[in-house]
Design a protein around this motif. Structure first.
Motif, short mmCIF file in Angstrom:
data_model
loop_
_atom_site.label_atom_id
_atom_site.label_comp_id
_atom_site.label_asym_id
_atom_site.label_seq_id
_atom_site.Cartn_x
_atom_site.Cartn_y
_atom_site.Cartn_z
N CYS A 111 0.86 -1.18 0.00
CA CYS A 111 0.00 0.00 0.00
C CYS A 111 0.90 1.23 0.00
N ILE A 112 0.85 1.99 -1.08
CA ILE A 112 1.82 3.06 -1.32
C ILE A 112 1.18 4.42 -1.10
N MET A 113 1.85 5.22 -0.26
CA MET A 113 1.37 6.57 0.04
C MET A 113 2.55 7.54 -0.03
N ASP A 114 2.25 8.80 -0.25
CA ASP A 114 3.26 9.86 -0.30
C ASP A 114 3.54 10.31 1.13
N VAL A 115 4.79 10.22 1.56
CA VAL A 115 5.13 10.54 2.96
C VAL A 115 4.77 11.98 3.31
N ARG A 116 4.77 12.87 2.34
CA ARG A 116 4.47 14.28 2.63
C ARG A 116 2.97 14.50 2.81
N ARG A 117 2.16 13.71 2.12
CA ARG A 117 0.70 13.90 2.20
C ARG A 117 0.07 13.02 3.27
N GLY A 118 0.77 11.96 3.65
CA GLY A 118 0.23 11.09 4.70
C GLY A 118 -0.89 10.20 4.20
N VAL A 140 4.03 1.38 2.74
CA VAL A 140 5.22 2.02 2.16
C VAL A 140 4.91 3.48 1.83
N PHE A 141 5.79 4.35 2.28
CA PHE A 141 5.63 5.79 2.05
C PHE A 141 6.75 6.29 1.15
N THR A 142 6.36 6.73 -0.06
CA THR A 142 7.32 7.15 -1.08
C THR A 142 7.76 8.61 -0.89
N LYS A 143 8.68 9.03 -1.74
CA LYS A 143 9.21 10.41 -1.79
C LYS A 143 9.95 10.77 -0.50
N SER A 175 12.71 6.17 -4.63
CA SER A 175 13.25 5.54 -5.84
C SER A 175 14.50 6.29 -6.30
N LEU A 176 14.67 7.51 -5.81
CA LEU A 176 15.83 8.32 -6.19
C LEU A 176 17.13 7.78 -5.58
N ASN A 177 17.10 7.51 -4.27
CA ASN A 177 18.32 7.01 -3.63
C ASN A 177 18.19 5.58 -3.10
N ARG A 178 17.11 4.90 -3.49
CA ARG A 178 16.87 3.48 -3.17
C ARG A 178 16.67 3.21 -1.67
N THR A 179 16.31 4.24 -0.92
CA THR A 179 15.96 4.05 0.49
C THR A 179 14.79 3.09 0.58
N GLY A 180 14.87 2.10 1.46
CA GLY A 180 13.74 1.21 1.73
C GLY A 180 13.61 0.00 0.83
N VAL A 181 14.44 -0.11 -0.22
CA VAL A 181 14.34 -1.24 -1.15
C VAL A 181 14.49 -2.57 -0.42
#
Length: 197
Positions: A111-118, A140-143, A175-181
């Protein structure tokens, strides 16, 4: 997991057109434009396996991918705001529900969400619906690269409190710096029983 094969199999809208339920399956779901395609491509070390679009609502079908002949990844249509006709948007709900209800091999849903928007209301609905279909949600929280270290730490605590889960259950991803992969893969391997193969 070492990716030796990642290929698109087919798109479908109806259960009778889905591939055979012969491998563990992981679905990817999130609001439109949350970075779902980028997340899948990053997990698979592919640049363009899943089409990345700046236009919300780009994915309008249930898309199946074969990973290492061991696992299916399934890209579900984004929900929420999307620049598509209303009748298309109205068809997504039943299509996603039809998919969730008809895949006995589906073990996890990222379940993918934007960390800034919550967490938005439709995110909550999807996450709370998952266990009714026998599916374990992976949050999972992206960005994550958009926040500094302190803000990331605080967001993780706040989101965990919102869900009533441990902060370690919240995965921050970029996805930019592969954090959390590695963390996402660890959860996928745990839930599909694939171990470290």
């Amino acid at each position: 997991m070492k990716i030796t094969k990642a290929e698109f199999i087919k798109s479908a809208t109806q259960p009778e057109h889905f591939p055979p339920a012969d491998k563990p399956e992981v679905a990817f779901a999130g609001r439109s434009n949350v970075g779902k395609s980028s997340l899948i491509n990053t997990l698979l070390n592919r640049k363009k396996l899943v089409k990345v679009s700046g236009r919300p609502g780009h994915t309008q079908l249930v898309n199946f991918f074969n990973i290492n002949d061991q696992l299916y990844f399934v890209d579900l249509p984004g929900y929420g705001f999307a620049k598509v006709p209303k009748e298309v948007k109205d068809a997504w709900g039943p299509m996603i529900e039809g998919y969730l209800a008809n895949r006995p091999n589906l073990t996890a849903m990222v379940c993918i969400m934007d960390v800034r928007r919550g967490v938005q209301e439709d995110d909550f609905e999807l996450i709370h619906a998952a266990p009714h279909f026998g599916v374990q949600p992976i949050l999972v929280f992206t960005k994550a690269d958009k926040l500094n270290k302190q803000k990331k730490k605080q967001r993780r605590i706040d989101i965990a409190n919102e869900f009533g889960v441990h902060k370690d259950d919240i995965i921050l991803f970029s996805s930019l710096n592969r954090t959390g992969v590695d963390r996402v893969w660890r959860r996928i391997e745990e839930l599909t029983g694939l171990g470290n193969g």
